[in-house]
Design a protein around this motif. Structure first.
Motif, PDB file in Angstrom:
ATOM      1  N   TYR A 168       2.546  -8.248   4.593  1.00 48.90           N
ATOM      2  CA  TYR A 168       2.924  -6.966   5.193  1.00 48.90           C
ATOM      3  C   TYR A 168       1.784  -5.942   5.138  1.00 48.90           C
ATOM      4  CZ  TYR A 168       7.851  -8.433   5.143  1.00 48.90           C
ATOM      5  OH  TYR A 168       9.041  -9.083   5.348  1.00 48.90           O
ATOM      6  N   ALA A 169       1.084  -5.877   4.012  1.00 48.77           N
ATOM      7  CA  ALA A 169      -0.002  -4.894   3.886  1.00 48.77           C
ATOM      8  C   ALA A 169      -1.086  -5.176   4.915  1.00 48.77           C
ATOM      9  CB  ALA A 169      -0.572  -4.898   2.479  1.00 48.77           C
ATOM     10  N   SER A 170      -1.491  -6.430   5.071  1.00 48.62           N
ATOM     11  CA  SER A 170      -2.514  -6.777   6.073  1.00 48.62           C
ATOM     12  C   SER A 170      -2.058  -6.387   7.467  1.00 48.62           C
ATOM     13  CB  SER A 170      -2.800  -8.282   6.048  1.00 48.62           C
ATOM     14  OG  SER A 170      -3.393  -8.661   4.845  1.00 48.62           O
ATOM     15  N   GLU A 171      -0.812  -6.699   7.773  1.00 46.34           N
ATOM     16  CA  GLU A 171      -0.262  -6.424   9.097  1.00 46.34           C
ATOM     17  C   GLU A 171      -0.221  -4.921   9.383  1.00 46.34           C
ATOM     18  OE1 GLU A 171       4.085  -7.121  11.202  1.00 46.34           O
ATOM     19  OE2 GLU A 171       3.356  -8.633   9.782  1.00 46.34           O
ATOM     20  N   ALA A 172       0.309  -4.168   8.435  1.00 43.93           N
ATOM     21  CA  ALA A 172       0.411  -2.719   8.622  1.00 43.93           C
ATOM     22  C   ALA A 172      -0.962  -2.061   8.653  1.00 43.93           C
ATOM     23  CB  ALA A 172       1.269  -2.103   7.525  1.00 43.93           C
ATOM     24  N   LEU A 173      -1.833  -2.444   7.732  1.00 42.61           N
ATOM     25  CA  LEU A 173      -3.142  -1.802   7.659  1.00 42.61           C
ATOM     26  C   LEU A 173      -4.022  -2.130   8.858  1.00 42.61           C
ATOM     27  CD1 LEU A 173      -3.733  -2.093   3.839  1.00 42.61           C
ATOM     28  CD2 LEU A 173      -3.527   0.040   5.150  1.00 42.61           C
ATOM     29  N   ALA A 174      -3.899  -3.305   9.432  1.00 41.59           N
ATOM     30  CA  ALA A 174      -4.663  -3.612  10.648  1.00 41.59           C
ATOM     31  C   ALA A 174      -4.287  -2.629  11.751  1.00 41.59           C
ATOM     32  CB  ALA A 174      -4.399  -5.048  11.095  1.00 41.59           C
ATOM     33  N   THR A 175      -3.011  -2.325  11.884  1.00 40.12           N
ATOM     34  CA  THR A 175      -2.551  -1.375  12.897  1.00 40.12           C
ATOM     35  C   THR A 175      -2.969   0.046  12.540  1.00 40.12           C
ATOM     36  OG1 THR A 175      -0.718  -2.817  13.485  1.00 40.12           O
ATOM     37  CG2 THR A 175      -0.484  -0.492  14.054  1.00 40.12           C
ATOM     38  N   ILE A 176      -2.829   0.409  11.281  1.00 44.69           N
ATOM     39  CA  ILE A 176      -3.226   1.749  10.839  1.00 44.69           C
ATOM     40  C   ILE A 176      -4.727   1.951  11.017  1.00 44.69           C
ATOM     41  CG2 ILE A 176      -3.519   3.170   8.763  1.00 44.69           C
ATOM     42  CD1 ILE A 176      -0.728   2.056   7.874  1.00 44.69           C
ATOM     43  N   LEU A 177      -5.518   0.956  10.659  1.00 43.03           N
ATOM     44  CA  LEU A 177      -6.971   1.111  10.792  1.00 43.03           C
ATOM     45  C   LEU A 177      -7.417   1.124  12.245  1.00 43.03           C
ATOM     46  CD1 LEU A 177      -8.160  -0.975   7.730  1.00 43.03           C
ATOM     47  CD2 LEU A 177      -8.300   1.523   8.020  1.00 43.03           C
ATOM     48  N   ALA A 178      -6.715   0.430  13.113  1.00 39.39           N
ATOM     49  CA  ALA A 178      -7.032   0.527  14.544  1.00 39.39           C
ATOM     50  C   ALA A 178      -6.797   1.963  15.021  1.00 39.39           C
ATOM     51  CB  ALA A 178      -6.189  -0.453  15.346  1.00 39.39           C
ATOM     52  N   TRP A 179      -5.699   2.576  14.594  1.00 39.19           N
ATOM     53  CA  TRP A 179      -5.418   3.976  14.926  1.00 39.19           C
ATOM     54  C   TRP A 179      -6.489   4.891  14.305  1.00 39.19           C
ATOM     55  CZ3 TRP A 179      -4.594   8.452  12.248  1.00 39.19           C
ATOM     56  CH2 TRP A 179      -4.046   9.519  12.963  1.00 39.19           C
ATOM     57  N   THR A 180      -6.819   4.628  13.046  1.00 40.80           N
ATOM     58  CA  THR A 180      -7.780   5.448  12.310  1.00 40.80           C
ATOM     59  C   THR A 180      -9.190   5.344  12.886  1.00 40.80           C
ATOM     60  OG1 THR A 180      -6.486   5.196  10.286  1.00 40.80           O
ATOM     61  CG2 THR A 180      -8.773   5.850  10.014  1.00 40.80           C
ATOM     62  N   ASP A 181      -9.605   4.132  13.220  1.00 43.10           N
ATOM     63  CA  ASP A 181     -10.970   3.917  13.704  1.00 43.10           C
ATOM     64  C   ASP A 181     -11.292   4.752  14.940  1.00 43.10           C
ATOM     65  OD1 ASP A 181     -11.431   2.144  11.653  1.00 43.10           O
ATOM     66  OD2 ASP A 181     -11.501   0.355  12.914  1.00 43.10           O
ATOM     67  N   ALA A 182     -10.306   5.029  15.747  1.00 46.40           N
ATOM     68  CA  ALA A 182     -10.536   5.841  16.952  1.00 46.40           C
ATOM     69  C   ALA A 182     -10.734   7.313  16.614  1.00 46.40           C
ATOM     70  CB  ALA A 182      -9.354   5.684  17.911  1.00 46.40           C
ATOM     71  N   ARG A 183     -10.485   7.707  15.369  1.00 41.88           N
ATOM     72  CA  ARG A 183     -10.504   9.118  14.991  1.00 41.88           C
ATOM     73  C   ARG A 183     -11.427   9.460  13.826  1.00 41.88           C
ATOM     74  NH1 ARG A 183      -6.084   7.144  16.853  1.00 41.88           N
ATOM     75  NH2 ARG A 183      -4.743   8.363  18.232  1.00 41.88           N
ATOM     76  N   ILE A 184     -11.639   8.509  12.921  1.00 40.10           N
ATOM     77  CA  ILE A 184     -12.349   8.786  11.668  1.00 40.10           C
ATOM     78  C   ILE A 184     -13.422   7.719  11.477  1.00 40.10           C
ATOM     79  CG2 ILE A 184     -12.086   9.015   9.175  1.00 40.10           C
ATOM     80  CD1 ILE A 184      -9.121   9.801   9.756  1.00 40.10           C
ATOM     81  N   PRO A 185     -14.689   8.125  11.351  1.00 42.62           N
ATOM     82  CA  PRO A 185     -15.767   7.135  11.313  1.00 42.62           C
ATOM     83  C   PRO A 185     -15.887   6.341  10.014  1.00 42.62           C
ATOM     84  CG  PRO A 185     -16.659   9.346  11.113  1.00 42.62           C
ATOM     85  CD  PRO A 185     -15.196   9.496  11.379  1.00 42.62           C
ATOM     86  N   ARG A 186     -15.368   6.888   8.909  1.00 45.32           N
ATOM     87  CA  ARG A 186     -15.553   6.219   7.627  1.00 45.32           C
ATOM     88  C   ARG A 186     -14.379   6.547   6.720  1.00 45.32           C
ATOM     89  NH1 ARG A 186     -19.224   8.430   3.557  1.00 45.32           N
ATOM     90  NH2 ARG A 186     -18.989   7.068   1.790  1.00 45.32           N
ATOM     91  N   THR A 187     -13.881   5.540   5.991  1.00 49.51           N
ATOM     92  CA  THR A 187     -12.833   5.755   5.002  1.00 49.51           C
ATOM     93  C   THR A 187     -13.232   5.098   3.695  1.00 49.51           C
ATOM     94  OG1 THR A 187     -11.630   3.791   5.770  1.00 49.51           O
ATOM     95  CG2 THR A 187     -10.943   5.925   6.689  1.00 49.51           C
ATOM     96  N   THR A 188     -12.522   5.441   2.654  1.00 53.64           N
ATOM     97  CA  THR A 188     -12.772   4.876   1.338  1.00 53.64           C
ATOM     98  C   THR A 188     -11.449   4.431   0.743  1.00 53.64           C
ATOM     99  OG1 THR A 188     -13.953   5.267  -0.739  1.00 53.64           O
ATOM    100  CG2 THR A 188     -12.582   7.058   0.065  1.00 53.64           C
ATOM    101  N   CYS A 189     -11.508   3.632  -0.284  1.00 51.96           N
ATOM    102  CA  CYS A 189     -10.308   3.319  -1.062  1.00 51.96           C
ATOM    103  C   CYS A 189     -10.734   3.074  -2.499  1.00 51.96           C
ATOM    104  CB  CYS A 189      -9.545   2.127  -0.490  1.00 51.96           C
ATOM    105  SG  CYS A 189     -10.355   0.527  -0.603  1.00 51.96           S
ATOM    106  N   ILE A 190      -9.800   3.296  -3.408  1.00 51.40           N
ATOM    107  CA  ILE A 190     -10.062   3.024  -4.822  1.00 51.40           C
ATOM    108  C   ILE A 190      -9.049   1.995  -5.300  1.00 51.40           C
ATOM    109  CG2 ILE A 190     -11.098   5.287  -5.220  1.00 51.40           C
ATOM    110  CD1 ILE A 190      -8.496   6.080  -6.701  1.00 51.40           C
TER     111      ILE A 190
END
Length: 182
Positions: free
Chosen positions: A116-138
């Protein structure tokens, strides 16, 4: 400054991702009281009050920044899968990560290990990539499943930092859009 907004609804094959609403409190409070959830994320259960504040923060981030977190539910059953998305945490972490939105994911104990995490995050990151050039995670250094997921999503280890007197791994990801523009 971004215009006030609310979370767009995103969908995957199995999931519906929506912005937080007040009626998510009971499901989220149950999730954050499960040791399978909080053991690698702070090590302590969250009180109902703390979960309420998290929920309000999630709603407010959309208004202030134009991005934030989503509630993920199984499309067929409506059951809570987790909370995933972006956060402006302004953490007291060394080294600082304040200049970059943080991506995070938390799944209910029963939802872990099903993709589920892979599935959801792939969609979220596709949305994010169009708006934010760089993200981080801890990630807690002992959380091997999340480290593997971060790697699959394109996050690369920047350094080991310190957060709340404990080591934490700091990962960065450059948006696919930003990579292709080079």
């Amino acid at each position: 400054m971004p215009q006030p907004t609310s979370a767009p609804t995103l969908t995957t094959t199995r999931l519906t991702l929506t912005g937080h609403v007040a009626t998510d409190l009971d499901d989220c409070a149950a999730m954050w009281s499960d040791p399978r959830v909080y053991t690698m994320i702070g090590g302590q259960p969250r009180s109902r009050e703390d979960v309420w504040i998290r929920l309000l923060r999630s709603i407010g981030q959309w208004t202030l920044f134009g991005y934030g977190s989503w509630i993920a539910r199984d499309t067929a059953t409506g059951h809570l899968i987790g909370e995933l998305g972006l956060i402006e945490a302004r953490r007291a972490i060394m080294p600082s990560i304040d200049a970059t939105p943080e991506v995070g994911w938390t799944l209910t104990g029963d939802s872990q290990g099903h993709g589920y995490a892979s599935e959801a995050l792939a969609t979220i990151l596709a949305w994010t990539d169009a708006r934010i050039p760089r993200t981080t995670c801890i990630i807690d250094p002992a959380n091997a499943p999340s480290i593997r997921l971060a790697d699959r999503l394109g996050y690369r280890l920047r350094t080991t930092g310190t957060y709340r007197n404990a080591p934490t791994l700091i990962f960065d990801r450059v948006a696919a859009v930003a990579i292709s523009a080079r």
